[in-house]
Scaffold this motif. Structure first.
Motif, PDB file in Angstrom:
ATOM      1  N   ALA A 216      48.101  43.340  36.266  1.00  0.00           N
ATOM      2  CA  ALA A 216      46.935  43.526  37.134  1.00  0.00           C
ATOM      3  C   ALA A 216      45.651  43.539  36.313  1.00  0.00           C
ATOM      4  O   ALA A 216      44.645  42.937  36.706  1.00  0.00           O
ATOM      5  CB  ALA A 216      47.082  44.822  37.933  1.00  0.00           C
ATOM      6  N   GLU A 217      45.695  44.211  35.168  1.00  0.00           N
ATOM      7  CA  GLU A 217      44.516  44.259  34.301  1.00  0.00           C
ATOM      8  C   GLU A 217      44.170  42.869  33.782  1.00  0.00           C
ATOM      9  O   GLU A 217      43.002  42.469  33.784  1.00  0.00           O
ATOM     10  CB  GLU A 217      44.782  45.205  33.128  1.00  0.00           C
ATOM     11  CG  GLU A 217      43.609  45.358  32.182  1.00  0.00           C
ATOM     12  CD  GLU A 217      43.930  46.294  31.022  1.00  0.00           C
ATOM     13  OE1 GLU A 217      43.294  46.130  29.978  1.00  0.00           O
ATOM     14  OE2 GLU A 217      44.797  47.173  31.179  1.00  0.00           O
ATOM     15  N   ALA A 218      45.194  42.125  33.352  1.00  0.00           N
ATOM     16  CA  ALA A 218      44.956  40.771  32.854  1.00  0.00           C
ATOM     17  C   ALA A 218      44.429  39.871  33.968  1.00  0.00           C
ATOM     18  O   ALA A 218      43.533  39.048  33.742  1.00  0.00           O
ATOM     19  CB  ALA A 218      46.245  40.195  32.266  1.00  0.00           C
ATOM     20  N   THR A 219      44.965  40.033  35.166  1.00  0.00           N
ATOM     21  CA  THR A 219      44.501  39.237  36.298  1.00  0.00           C
ATOM     22  C   THR A 219      43.056  39.566  36.626  1.00  0.00           C
ATOM     23  O   THR A 219      42.243  38.664  36.871  1.00  0.00           O
ATOM     24  CB  THR A 219      45.400  39.497  37.526  1.00  0.00           C
ATOM     25  OG1 THR A 219      46.744  39.169  37.188  1.00  0.00           O
ATOM     26  CG2 THR A 219      44.969  38.664  38.707  1.00  0.00           C
ATOM     27  N   ALA A 220      42.723  40.849  36.615  1.00  0.00           N
ATOM     28  CA  ALA A 220      41.344  41.254  36.896  1.00  0.00           C
ATOM     29  C   ALA A 220      40.402  40.727  35.822  1.00  0.00           C
ATOM     30  O   ALA A 220      39.313  40.223  36.131  1.00  0.00           O
ATOM     31  CB  ALA A 220      41.256  42.776  36.981  1.00  0.00           C
TER      32      ALA A 220
ATOM     33  N   GLN B 120      40.023  37.049  36.298  1.00  0.00           N
ATOM     34  CA  GLN B 120      39.189  36.789  37.479  1.00  0.00           C
ATOM     35  C   GLN B 120      37.723  37.019  37.142  1.00  0.00           C
ATOM     36  O   GLN B 120      36.858  36.247  37.544  1.00  0.00           O
ATOM     37  CB  GLN B 120      39.612  37.687  38.651  1.00  0.00           C
ATOM     38  CG  GLN B 120      38.857  37.422  39.932  1.00  0.00           C
ATOM     39  CD  GLN B 120      39.086  36.019  40.461  1.00  0.00           C
ATOM     40  OE1 GLN B 120      40.177  35.491  40.395  1.00  0.00           O
ATOM     41  NE2 GLN B 120      38.045  35.405  40.980  1.00  0.00           N
ATOM     42  N   ALA B 121      37.435  38.083  36.383  1.00  0.00           N
ATOM     43  CA  ALA B 121      36.050  38.366  35.994  1.00  0.00           C
ATOM     44  C   ALA B 121      35.507  37.242  35.110  1.00  0.00           C
ATOM     45  O   ALA B 121      34.380  36.761  35.316  1.00  0.00           O
ATOM     46  CB  ALA B 121      35.966  39.702  35.260  1.00  0.00           C
ATOM     47  N   GLU B 122      36.315  36.813  34.129  1.00  0.00           N
ATOM     48  CA  GLU B 122      35.892  35.706  33.269  1.00  0.00           C
ATOM     49  C   GLU B 122      35.712  34.433  34.084  1.00  0.00           C
ATOM     50  O   GLU B 122      34.769  33.665  33.853  1.00  0.00           O
ATOM     51  CB  GLU B 122      36.904  35.487  32.148  1.00  0.00           C
ATOM     52  CG  GLU B 122      36.907  36.595  31.116  1.00  0.00           C
ATOM     53  CD  GLU B 122      37.997  36.425  30.072  1.00  0.00           C
ATOM     54  OE1 GLU B 122      38.747  35.417  30.138  1.00  0.00           O
ATOM     55  OE2 GLU B 122      38.100  37.288  29.185  1.00  0.00           O
ATOM     56  N   SER B 123      36.593  34.191  35.036  1.00  0.00           N
ATOM     57  CA  SER B 123      36.492  33.021  35.908  1.00  0.00           C
ATOM     58  C   SER B 123      35.221  33.083  36.739  1.00  0.00           C
ATOM     59  O   SER B 123      34.537  32.062  36.917  1.00  0.00           O
ATOM     60  CB  SER B 123      37.721  32.945  36.819  1.00  0.00           C
ATOM     61  OG  SER B 123      37.588  31.889  37.740  1.00  0.00           O
ATOM     62  N   ASP B 124      34.894  34.273  37.252  1.00  0.00           N
ATOM     63  CA  ASP B 124      33.664  34.419  38.042  1.00  0.00           C
ATOM     64  C   ASP B 124      32.434  34.137  37.188  1.00  0.00           C
ATOM     65  O   ASP B 124      31.492  33.476  37.627  1.00  0.00           O
ATOM     66  CB  ASP B 124      33.585  35.819  38.648  1.00  0.00           C
ATOM     67  CG  ASP B 124      34.622  36.042  39.740  1.00  0.00           C
ATOM     68  OD1 ASP B 124      35.187  35.033  40.238  1.00  0.00           O
ATOM     69  OD2 ASP B 124      34.872  37.209  40.087  1.00  0.00           O
ATOM     70  N   VAL B 125      32.438  34.641  35.940  1.00  0.00           N
ATOM     71  CA  VAL B 125      31.314  34.397  35.037  1.00  0.00           C
ATOM     72  C   VAL B 125      31.186  32.900  34.756  1.00  0.00           C
ATOM     73  O   VAL B 125      30.088  32.328  34.818  1.00  0.00           O
ATOM     74  CB  VAL B 125      31.481  35.206  33.728  1.00  0.00           C
ATOM     75  CG1 VAL B 125      30.501  34.759  32.671  1.00  0.00           C
ATOM     76  CG2 VAL B 125      31.326  36.682  34.002  1.00  0.00           C
ATOM     77  N   LEU B 126      32.332  32.259  34.461  1.00  0.00           N
ATOM     78  CA  LEU B 126      32.302  30.817  34.188  1.00  0.00           C
ATOM     79  C   LEU B 126      31.881  30.029  35.423  1.00  0.00           C
ATOM     80  O   LEU B 126      31.120  29.057  35.311  1.00  0.00           O
ATOM     81  CB  LEU B 126      33.680  30.348  33.704  1.00  0.00           C
ATOM     82  CG  LEU B 126      34.050  30.758  32.286  1.00  0.00           C
ATOM     83  CD1 LEU B 126      35.484  30.329  31.970  1.00  0.00           C
ATOM     84  CD2 LEU B 126      33.098  30.156  31.274  1.00  0.00           C
TER      85      LEU B 126
END
Length: 164
Positions: A87-91, A94-100
């Motif tokens: 879950a932590e890795a997914t979050a 997801q955060a890195e994906s949102d930034v990108l």
């Protein structure tokens, strides 16, 4: 019967009874009680060993149940830790994906703005290029071109096509 008429037969029978009595007395008062006590001790030891084995089996069963419970608990804790890490890795992903995605959207918007500017500049230049080309063609075909008429015709054509 001739074998019973022997004079020694009576003395042999008496000694047989005496020896048999002594053996019976020795066996019944000395040997058999010891054998009996050995058998009783052995039976008691076997019973005690069986009881100890039962108790050991119960302890082993209890230890096995405790081990199974500890293993199940450890497995559940490990699965919870794996799920938390996932879950932590997914979050994080997801955060890195949102930034990108935000960065890419910004770059796309900037590129679209540059494209729109280039398109507008090209569309603005297309009017003058079309006017010059039309003037050159009319001059070649007719010998002389009216610049105002050519300009008006090009503007009408571009306006009808939505280019200017």
């Amino acid at each position: 019967m001739p074998q019973f008429q022997d004079p020694l037969l009576l003395s042999q029978a008496v000694w047989l009874l005496i020896i048999f009595g002594v053996f019976y007395f020795v066996l019944s008062f000395f040997v058999l009680p010891r054998v009996g006590s050995v058998l009783e001790d052995r039976a008691a030891r076997i019973t005690a060993d069986l009881e100890a084995a039962r108790a050991s089996k119960q302890q082993a069963d209890a230890a096995m149940a405790e081990l199974s419970a500890a293993t199940a608990k450890a497995r559940a804790e490990a699965q919870a830790a794996v799920a938390a890490a996932l879950a932590e890795a997914t979050a994080k992903a997801q955060a890195e994906s949102d930034v990108l995605n935000a960065k890419l959207a910004e770059q796309i918007n900037a590129a679209e703005a540059r494209i729109a500017t280039a398109r507008d500049a090209a569309m603005a230049a297309i009017g003058s290029v079309a006017t010059e080309t039309a003037s050159a063609l009319v001059s070649k075909l007719m010998g002389k071109a009216d610049a105002n008429a050519v300009q008006a015709a090009v503007s009408r054509t571009l306006a009808s096509r939505g280019a200017a």
